[in-house]
Design a protein around this motif. Structure first.
Motif, mmCIF file in Angstrom:
data_model
loop_
_atom_site.group_PDB
_atom_site.id
_atom_site.type_symbol
_atom_site.label_atom_id
_atom_site.label_comp_id
_atom_site.label_asym_id
_atom_site.label_seq_id
_atom_site.Cartn_x
_atom_site.Cartn_y
_atom_site.Cartn_z
ATOM 1 N N ALA A 1 2.477 -4.147 3.284
ATOM 2 C CA ALA A 1 3.657 -3.284 3.459
ATOM 3 C C ALA A 1 3.190 -1.878 3.110
ATOM 4 O O ALA A 1 2.840 -1.602 1.967
ATOM 5 N N ILE A 2 3.162 -1.012 4.149
ATOM 6 C CA ILE A 2 2.575 0.317 3.946
ATOM 7 C C ILE A 2 3.681 1.357 3.794
ATOM 8 O O ILE A 2 4.647 1.391 4.563
ATOM 9 N N ILE A 3 3.531 2.196 2.772
ATOM 10 C CA ILE A 3 4.551 3.201 2.486
ATOM 11 C C ILE A 3 3.897 4.584 2.518
ATOM 12 O O ILE A 3 3.022 4.896 1.706
ATOM 13 N N GLY A 4 4.296 5.424 3.513
ATOM 14 C CA GLY A 4 3.869 6.823 3.566
ATOM 15 C C GLY A 4 5.110 7.702 3.459
ATOM 16 O O GLY A 4 6.231 7.185 3.323
ATOM 17 N N GLU A 5 4.907 9.008 3.567
ATOM 18 C CA GLU A 5 6.044 9.925 3.449
ATOM 19 C C GLU A 5 7.100 9.633 4.514
ATOM 20 O O GLU A 5 8.307 9.652 4.248
ATOM 21 N N ASP A 6 6.670 9.360 5.737
ATOM 22 C CA ASP A 6 7.597 9.076 6.844
ATOM 23 C C ASP A 6 8.481 7.886 6.532
ATOM 24 O O ASP A 6 9.701 7.904 6.748
ATOM 25 N N GLU A 7 7.847 6.828 6.050
ATOM 26 C CA GLU A 7 8.584 5.608 5.730
ATOM 27 C C GLU A 7 9.622 5.887 4.656
ATOM 28 O O GLU A 7 10.780 5.455 4.750
ATOM 29 N N VAL A 8 9.207 6.664 3.630
ATOM 30 C CA VAL A 8 10.133 6.952 2.534
ATOM 31 C C VAL A 8 11.349 7.696 3.071
ATOM 32 O O VAL A 8 12.510 7.357 2.781
ATOM 33 N N ALA A 9 11.075 8.705 3.926
ATOM 34 C CA ALA A 9 12.175 9.517 4.475
ATOM 35 C C ALA A 9 13.150 8.648 5.269
ATOM 36 O O ALA A 9 14.368 8.858 5.241
ATOM 37 N N ALA A 10 12.607 7.604 5.956
ATOM 38 C CA ALA A 10 13.467 6.766 6.807
ATOM 39 C C ALA A 10 14.030 5.556 6.071
ATOM 40 O O ALA A 10 14.781 4.773 6.662
ATOM 41 N N LYS B 1 -8.566 -1.673 1.779
ATOM 42 C CA LYS B 1 -9.706 -2.532 1.447
ATOM 43 C C LYS B 1 -9.302 -3.568 0.389
ATOM 44 O O LYS B 1 -9.632 -4.750 0.491
ATOM 45 N N VAL B 2 -8.562 -3.093 -0.615
ATOM 46 C CA VAL B 2 -8.113 -4.015 -1.672
ATOM 47 C C VAL B 2 -7.148 -5.047 -1.074
ATOM 48 O O VAL B 2 -7.191 -6.234 -1.398
ATOM 49 N N ALA B 3 -6.267 -4.557 -0.157
ATOM 50 C CA ALA B 3 -5.306 -5.457 0.497
ATOM 51 C C ALA B 3 -6.058 -6.554 1.229
ATOM 52 O O ALA B 3 -5.712 -7.737 1.148
ATOM 53 N N ASP B 4 -7.116 -6.164 1.913
ATOM 54 C CA ASP B 4 -7.887 -7.129 2.680
ATOM 55 C C ASP B 4 -8.518 -8.161 1.754
ATOM 56 O O ASP B 4 -8.463 -9.368 1.996
ATOM 57 N N VAL C 1 0.870 -1.183 0.000
ATOM 58 C CA VAL C 1 0.000 0.000 0.000
ATOM 59 C C VAL C 1 0.906 1.232 0.000
ATOM 60 O O VAL C 1 1.681 1.430 0.928
ATOM 61 N N ASP C 2 0.830 2.013 -1.044
ATOM 62 C CA ASP C 2 1.727 3.162 -1.192
ATOM 63 C C ASP C 2 0.874 4.421 -1.296
ATOM 64 O O ASP C 2 0.160 4.609 -2.286
ATOM 65 N N VAL C 3 0.956 5.293 -0.254
ATOM 66 C CA VAL C 3 0.140 6.507 -0.314
ATOM 67 C C VAL C 3 0.976 7.717 -0.745
ATOM 68 O O VAL C 3 0.594 8.855 -0.539
ATOM 69 N N THR C 4 2.135 7.456 -1.350
ATOM 70 C CA THR C 4 2.987 8.560 -1.802
ATOM 71 C C THR C 4 2.899 8.740 -3.316
ATOM 72 O O THR C 4 3.690 9.464 -3.904
ATOM 73 N N GLY C 5 1.974 8.019 -3.958
ATOM 74 C CA GLY C 5 1.821 8.194 -5.412
ATOM 75 C C GLY C 5 1.995 6.912 -6.193
ATOM 76 O O GLY C 5 1.551 6.823 -7.331
ATOM 77 N N GLY C 6 2.666 5.919 -5.627
ATOM 78 C CA GLY C 6 2.732 4.613 -6.304
ATOM 79 C C GLY C 6 4.099 4.203 -6.792
ATOM 80 O O GLY C 6 4.342 3.026 -7.035
ATOM 81 N N ARG D 1 -0.176 -5.048 -5.459
ATOM 82 C CA ARG D 1 -0.288 -3.654 -5.066
ATOM 83 C C ARG D 1 -1.568 -3.057 -5.645
ATOM 84 O O ARG D 1 -2.192 -3.666 -6.512
ATOM 85 N N ALA D 2 -1.923 -1.893 -5.153
ATOM 86 C CA ALA D 2 -3.071 -1.176 -5.727
ATOM 87 C C ALA D 2 -2.560 -0.185 -6.767
ATOM 88 O O ALA D 2 -1.378 0.161 -6.776
ATOM 89 N N TYR D 3 -3.456 0.256 -7.632
ATOM 90 C CA TYR D 3 -3.092 1.240 -8.663
ATOM 91 C C TYR D 3 -3.988 2.465 -8.536
ATOM 92 O O TYR D 3 -5.027 2.427 -7.884
ATOM 93 N N GLY D 4 -3.572 3.528 -9.180
ATOM 94 C CA GLY D 4 -4.463 4.691 -9.311
ATOM 95 C C GLY D 4 -4.340 5.702 -8.187
ATOM 96 O O GLY D 4 -5.176 6.587 -8.069
ATOM 97 N N GLY D 5 -3.256 5.601 -7.359
ATOM 98 C CA GLY D 5 -3.009 6.604 -6.315
ATOM 99 C C GLY D 5 -4.193 6.809 -5.392
ATOM 100 O O GLY D 5 -4.555 7.942 -5.078
ATOM 101 N N ARG D 6 -4.839 5.729 -4.957
ATOM 102 C CA ARG D 6 -6.049 5.869 -4.150
ATOM 103 C C ARG D 6 -5.718 6.083 -2.667
ATOM 104 O O ARG D 6 -4.571 5.949 -2.240
ATOM 105 N N SER D 7 -6.741 6.408 -1.897
ATOM 106 C CA SER D 7 -6.543 6.721 -0.472
ATOM 107 C C SER D 7 -6.075 5.482 0.289
ATOM 108 O O SER D 7 -6.252 4.356 -0.166
ATOM 109 N N MET D 8 -5.508 5.728 1.456
ATOM 110 C CA MET D 8 -5.058 4.651 2.342
ATOM 111 C C MET D 8 -6.210 3.672 2.604
ATOM 112 O O MET D 8 -6.050 2.457 2.486
#
Ligand code: HAM
Length: 422
Positions: free
Chosen positions: A381-390, A370-373, A334-339, A358-365
Motif C-alpha cells: 500500500a503506497i502512500i505519496g503526497e497525491d494519495e494523501v490529498a485524495a 526493496k524492504v516490501a519485496d 510504503v509511505d514516502v510522506t514521512g511515515g 511498514r518501513a521506518y526511517g523515512g527512506r526513499s521509495m
C-alpha cells in the motif's frame, strides 16, 4: 563477517524465523489433537529436586552421565537438576496435587540432557507428550498410542513405524531378569567393556546398548514376552487387539526396553525410517505403574509418551511434508510522506485482522519497495503526497498479475480482503 564473541552453547541452537514458526505450528497441532481427546495442558518447572529424576533409574545414562544438576544458593543448598524429561515431573505433580483420576494431561517444552551432540541429538531439545494417570485399562494404552500414531499422520509423515513390547510387572520381571542375567553372564567376555560393567549393576540396560560388540549377545537374549504372567500377558494381548482393531500397524520388538527403569507392561517407540542413522526414534513411551508411588504418592497406574519435536521436523524435511505456515504479512505499507500515514494505514489493517508491516526511517521509495519485496507480503500500500490529498492509497500487487490501482482509504480493508481471499 567477524567471529562472534559468543555462540550458543554446544548442543543448543537458536531457532529463528521461519523455523520457529514451523515449531510453533507443530506444537499447536499437537495441542489441538490432545485437546480433542480430552487432555489438559500442564506447565511444569524446568528444574526439580534431583531426587525426582533419580527415580528414572540410578544406572540409566540419563541419571549417571547426562544430568544438568547444580546446587542452588540456599542455606543449606538444594540439589536441583534441569529436567531431562517430563514423566517424572508429572508424577511428582500428581503426588503433590492429587487430581481426580484418570488425569489426562499433555505438555510441551524443552528438555536438557548432557549428550554428545550430533544430527538429531541435542543438549536442549523440545518434546510434546501426554500422560494418563490413574487408569490401567489396556484401552488407555491403545488410545495413547493411537494419538501418537495419528499425530505423525496429521503432519503428513508416512515413514514412521511403531514397535511395541511388554516389560511385565514386579511379579514376572524377576524371573526374566534371572534368565537374562544368566545369558549375559554366560557371554560376559563377548560383551563390550562398558557393558561388562553395566552387567553387574543393571543387566536390562545392556539391551539398550548400540555398541556393535554387544549386538550378537543381545540378539540371542531371552525375550520378556516369554516370561509374562497371566495378567501382563492378557493386558498385552488386549493392547495388540486394540491396535489391530484401529488398523494401526506395528511390529513386536522383544528387546525394546527403553532408556528408563520406570517402565512396566506396554512399551513402544515410533521410528522415523526416513531419518536413517541411530537417532531415528521420533518418539517413545510406555506404562509406568509404580512411578507415582516411588515418588511418595498413592499406588497409581500411568502411561504416556513423549515425541521429539526436533527429530520430527527433520523427518518432515526428509519426507518433504509439513512445510510450516506462511509467515508473511498481507500488506507492506510504503509511505514516502514521512511515515505518519503509514501508522494510520497499518493500524486500520491490523484492527481488521489483516497482517501489515511498514518501513521506518523515512527512506526513499526505492529503498522501501526493496524492504516490501523482501518481506514476502503479496501487496504494497503506497502512500505519496497525491494519495494523501485524495484520501487514498495505491494498492500494488507485488507477486501476481493484478498490477496497481488507487483505492479510497475507507475501502482499503474491504479491497485487501477481496484480494487475499481469492
Ligand atoms: P525418551 O525416549 O527419552 O522418552 O524421549 C522421547 C523422544 O525425545 C525420543 O524418541 C526422541 O525423539 C526425543 N529425544 C530424546 N533425547 C533427545 C536429544 N538429546 N535430542 C533430540 N531429541 C531427543 C522420554 O523422554 C519419556 N519421558 C517418554 C515417556 C512419557 N514415557 C512415558 N511417558
Amino acid at each position: 563477517m567477524a567471529e562472534p564473541t559468543f555462540r550458543a552453547p554446544k548442543g543448543t541452537r537458536d531457532i529463528l524465523p521461519p523455523d520457529s514458526g514451523r515449531l510453533r505450528a507443530l506444537i499447536d497441532e499437537f495441542a489441538a489433537a490432545a485437546g480433542l481427546r480430552g487432555f489438559g495442558e500442564v506447565v511444569s518447572p524446568m528444574f526439580e529436586d534431583l531426587g525426582v529424576f533419580k527415580r528414572l533409574g540410578e544406572e540409566t545414562d540419563v541419571v549417571t552421565k547426562e544430568m544438568f544438576d547444580f546446587l542452588d544458593k540456599g542455606d543449606p543448598p538444594q540439589h536441583l537438576a534441569l529436567r531431562p524429561e517430563l514423566t517424572a515431573s508429572i508424577c511428582r505433580a500428581y503426588a503433590e496435587h492429587r487430581p481426580v483420576p484418570p488425569w489426562k494431561i499433555w505438555y510441551e517444552g524443552p528438555q536438557f540432557r548432557y549428550e554428545q551432540p550430533q544430527a538429531g541429538r541435542y543438549r536442549q531439545f523440545t518434546q510434546v507428550g501426554v500422560e494418563v494417570l490413574g487408569a490401567d485399562d489396556p484401552q488407555v494404552d491403545v488410545d495413547v498410542i493411537s494419538l501418537g500414531w495419528d499425530f505423525y499422520r496429521t503432519l503428513g509423515l508416512r515413514q514412521v513405524e511403531l514397535v511395541i513390547n511388554s516389560m511385565g510387572d514386579a511379579s514376572c520381571r524377576p524371573q526374566y531378569m534371572a534368565a537374562l542375567t544368566d545369558h549375559l553372564v554366560g557371554h560376559r567376555s563377548d560383551l563390550s567393556p562398558q557393558s561388562q560393567v553395566t552387567l553387574d549393576r543393571n543387566p536390562l540396560r545392556i539391551l539398550d546398548s548400540k555398541r556393535d560388540e554387544d549386538q550378537a549377545v543381545i540378539a540371542a537374549a531371552p525375550s520378556m514376552v516369554d516370561y509374562l504372567n497371566e495378567e501382563c500377558s492378557v493386558h498385552f494381548e488386549e493392547v495388540r487387539a486394540g491396535l489391530d482393531a484401529l488398523g494401526i500397524p506395528y511390529s513386536m520388538s522383544p528387546r525394546l526396553v527403553r532408556g528408563f527403569d520406570y517402565y512396566t507392561k506396554t512399551v513402544f517407540e515410533f521410528v522415523g525410517d526416513a531419518l536413517g542413522g541411530s537417532q531415528n526414534a521420533v518418539g517413545g513411551g510406555g506404562r509406568y505403574d509404580r512411578l507415582v508411588e516411588d515418588l511418595g504418592g498413592p499406588p497409581t497406574a500411568g502411561i504416556g509418551f513423549a515425541l521429539g519435536v526436533d527429530r520430527i521436523l527433520l523427518a518432515c524435511d526428509a519426507e518433504g511434508v509439513f512445510p510450516g505456515p506462511a509467515t508473511a504479512v498481507s500488506v507492506f505499507v510504503v509511505d514516502v510522506t514521512g511515515g505518519g500515514h503509514a501508522l494510520d494505514v497499518c493500524t486500520r489493517l491490523r484492527e481488521a485482522g489483516i497482517g501489515a508491516d511498514r518501513a521506518y526511517g523515512g527512506r526513499s521509495m526505492k529503498a522501501q519497495m526493496k524492504v516490501a519485496d523482501r518481506s514476502g507480503a503479496p501487496f504494497a500500500a503506497i502512500i505519496g503526497e497525491d494519495e494523501v490529498a485524495a484520501g487514498e492509497v495505491t494498492l500494488r500487487d507485488l507477486r501476481g498479475e493484478a498490477g496497481q490501482r488507487r483505492v479510497a482509504l475507507d475501502d482499503l480493508v474491504r479491497d485487501v480482503r477481496a484480494l487475499t481471499t481469492n
